[in-house]
Scaffold this motif. Sequence first.
Motif, short mmCIF file in Angstrom:
data_model
loop_
_atom_site.label_atom_id
_atom_site.label_comp_id
_atom_site.label_asym_id
_atom_site.label_seq_id
_atom_site.Cartn_x
_atom_site.Cartn_y
_atom_site.Cartn_z
N ILE A 32 0.85 -1.19 0.00
CA ILE A 32 0.00 0.00 0.00
C ILE A 32 0.89 1.24 0.00
O ILE A 32 1.56 1.55 0.99
N PHE A 33 0.90 1.96 -1.12
CA PHE A 33 1.73 3.16 -1.26
C PHE A 33 0.86 4.34 -1.69
O PHE A 33 0.83 4.70 -2.88
N PRO A 34 0.15 4.97 -0.76
CA PRO A 34 -0.68 6.11 -1.15
C PRO A 34 0.13 7.22 -1.81
O PRO A 34 -0.38 7.91 -2.71
N GLU A 35 1.38 7.40 -1.38
CA GLU A 35 2.20 8.48 -1.94
C GLU A 35 2.50 8.26 -3.42
O GLU A 35 2.75 9.21 -4.17
N HIS A 36 2.46 7.02 -3.86
CA HIS A 36 2.66 6.69 -5.27
C HIS A 36 1.35 6.29 -5.95
O HIS A 36 1.36 5.98 -7.16
N ALA A 37 0.26 6.25 -5.20
CA ALA A 37 -1.06 5.84 -5.70
C ALA A 37 -1.01 4.44 -6.31
O ALA A 37 -1.58 4.17 -7.36
N SER A 38 -0.32 3.53 -5.61
CA SER A 38 -0.14 2.15 -6.07
C SER A 38 -0.52 1.20 -4.94
O SER A 38 -0.15 1.42 -3.78
N ILE A 39 -1.23 0.13 -5.30
CA ILE A 39 -1.72 -0.80 -4.29
C ILE A 39 -1.90 -2.18 -4.93
O ILE A 39 -2.09 -2.29 -6.15
N GLU A 40 -1.84 -3.23 -4.12
CA GLU A 40 -1.93 -4.61 -4.61
C GLU A 40 -3.06 -5.36 -3.93
O GLU A 40 -3.32 -5.14 -2.74
N ILE A 41 -3.71 -6.24 -4.68
CA ILE A 41 -4.57 -7.26 -4.08
C ILE A 41 -3.72 -8.52 -3.95
O ILE A 41 -3.07 -8.96 -4.89
N GLY A 42 -3.68 -9.09 -2.74
CA GLY A 42 -2.87 -10.28 -2.51
C GLY A 42 -3.44 -11.12 -1.39
O GLY A 42 -4.54 -10.85 -0.89
#
Length: 217
Positions: free
Chosen positions: A95-105
């Motif tokens: 979870i990287f809000p600062e990069h607006a990147s997230i994973e489902i895992g």
Amino acid sequence: MSAPNPAKSAPERITLEGNYVRLEPIERRHAADLFAVATMPGGPERYRWLFSDAPQSLAALQAWIDTVIAGPDSYVAIIDKRSGRAVGQQAWMRIFPEHASIEIGGVYWGLPMARTPLATEALFLFARHAFDDLGYRRFEWKCNSRNDPSKAAATRFGFHYEGLFRQDRITKGESRDTAWFSIIDSEWPALRAEYQRWLSPDNFDADGMQKSRLMTR
């Protein structure tokens, strides 16, 4: 060209509601249902590619839930709205809000979810919340490169294959090459419309069988 915006926040521990499933922050109260699913015939085999092993007792599963609640990932229980029972689990990871990147895992979709719209809607609810509510730009899916069903699922769901991280992890005593997939925000509007079309009750017959398949390509 303006700089991209960060996401609003990390996902909070809230419930996400769909037509077929409800995603609830995982708690000990889900343990009995999840243990029943994990130990039914064929259930333990679905742990083959996960970092964790199939639970050997209800107490062990409860302890695992305590551990993940305290950890960096945010797990949810997948509730079948018809039965009211937990039938699987998945998590927000990387979870990287600062990069607006997230994973489902951490995905464990139990056998009661097979050949139903439940898994597709569980994935859709995560993607919709990430893109539409929180403003993420990138939604990731990763798996062991030898996990062919997971790679096929990623493609079906509209993820794009990005490459192979060789010797990425050591898990369960084996070297793991990791296949990376993603959906980005520019691709999401068309995918969202297709998910909504496919998940419509009108797309399923009286026996719950799809009338048309999900068309993400």
